[in-house]
Design a protein around this motif. Sequence first.
Motif, mmCIF file in Angstrom:
data_model
loop_
_atom_site.group_PDB
_atom_site.id
_atom_site.type_symbol
_atom_site.label_atom_id
_atom_site.label_comp_id
_atom_site.label_asym_id
_atom_site.label_seq_id
_atom_site.Cartn_x
_atom_site.Cartn_y
_atom_site.Cartn_z
ATOM 1 N N HIS A 57 25.675 26.257 -24.601
ATOM 2 C CA HIS A 57 24.355 26.361 -23.972
ATOM 3 C C HIS A 57 23.707 27.721 -24.200
ATOM 4 C CE1 HIS A 57 24.640 22.588 -21.690
ATOM 5 N NE2 HIS A 57 25.916 22.874 -21.601
ATOM 6 N N SER A 58 24.510 28.770 -24.235
ATOM 7 C CA SER A 58 23.950 30.119 -24.340
ATOM 8 C C SER A 58 23.435 30.431 -25.743
ATOM 9 C CB SER A 58 24.992 31.155 -23.927
ATOM 10 O OG SER A 58 26.083 31.133 -24.826
ATOM 11 N N ASP A 59 23.746 29.604 -26.719
ATOM 12 C CA ASP A 59 23.317 29.852 -28.095
ATOM 13 C C ASP A 59 22.459 28.690 -28.608
ATOM 14 O OD1 ASP A 59 23.196 31.460 -30.388
ATOM 15 O OD2 ASP A 59 24.859 30.398 -31.328
ATOM 16 N N PHE A 60 21.629 28.156 -27.740
ATOM 17 C CA PHE A 60 20.804 27.001 -28.085
ATOM 18 C C PHE A 60 19.362 27.450 -28.273
ATOM 19 C CE2 PHE A 60 18.761 22.849 -26.545
ATOM 20 C CZ PHE A 60 18.870 22.248 -27.786
ATOM 21 N N GLY A 61 18.882 27.369 -29.506
ATOM 22 C CA GLY A 61 17.499 27.698 -29.840
ATOM 23 C C GLY A 61 16.850 26.483 -30.479
ATOM 24 N N PRO A 62 16.367 25.532 -29.660
ATOM 25 C CA PRO A 62 15.877 24.267 -30.210
ATOM 26 C C PRO A 62 14.623 24.420 -31.053
ATOM 27 C CG PRO A 62 15.375 24.410 -27.880
ATOM 28 C CD PRO A 62 16.215 25.601 -28.202
ATOM 29 N N GLY A 63 14.579 23.637 -32.109
ATOM 30 C CA GLY A 63 13.416 23.573 -32.998
ATOM 31 C C GLY A 63 12.932 22.134 -33.067
ATOM 32 N N GLY A 64 12.995 21.508 -34.237
ATOM 33 C CA GLY A 64 12.531 20.132 -34.408
ATOM 34 C C GLY A 64 13.385 19.138 -33.642
ATOM 35 N N ILE A 65 12.802 17.957 -33.384
ATOM 36 C CA ILE A 65 13.489 16.933 -32.605
ATOM 37 C C ILE A 65 13.150 15.547 -33.145
ATOM 38 C CG2 ILE A 65 11.617 16.786 -30.910
ATOM 39 C CD1 ILE A 65 13.814 16.372 -28.751
#
Length: 180
Positions: A57-65
């Motif tokens: 969770h601490s390294d989650f950088g969401p982009g496209g989906i």
Amino acid sequence: MRTWRHYLTGLVMPIASSTVSEHRKKHNGKGRIYLFDFNQPDKGIEELTIVGDQFNHSDFGPGGISLWKDKDKVAVMVVNHGSAGDTIEKFLFIAKDKQLKHVHTYRDPTMHMVNDVAMDSENSFYFTNFAYYKNGLFSLLEAVIPLAYGNLMYYDGKAYHKQDEGFFTLNGLILSHDQQ
């Protein structure tokens, strides 16, 4: 039939300055995914809880989906701009609990600077590489010259295949209704 829209927040690109990264850490920033139900717009957006032991969770950088519906099952794939490189994260959407259950991380050397993903089945998808270089002098040259190192890739469930190349800053991706 429900129509949902998923929203992402918390993106910090690998090329972001150290100030941006420090601000995110200082304010406990994290990547999030939100849900909006067009059938009940007055409810506004709701944050989805991400569950799964193998998900960082601490390294989650969401982009496209992208999402894929098959009967009562909804699979969701999200581009993740993590500190160790770009990946594509697969989740199962659990509507009654407003959760995304993490089930798989797709990681491959062909993922340079992933921008978007489009699923054509539960386990296969297209993705775009916005560029090739993530930082440093080559990244600057790629943007300034401009060098057309962006490409379109496809994962068929077993292997990664280059579909097309030679794009400058390849961005969003969507499939037509016939999945072409």
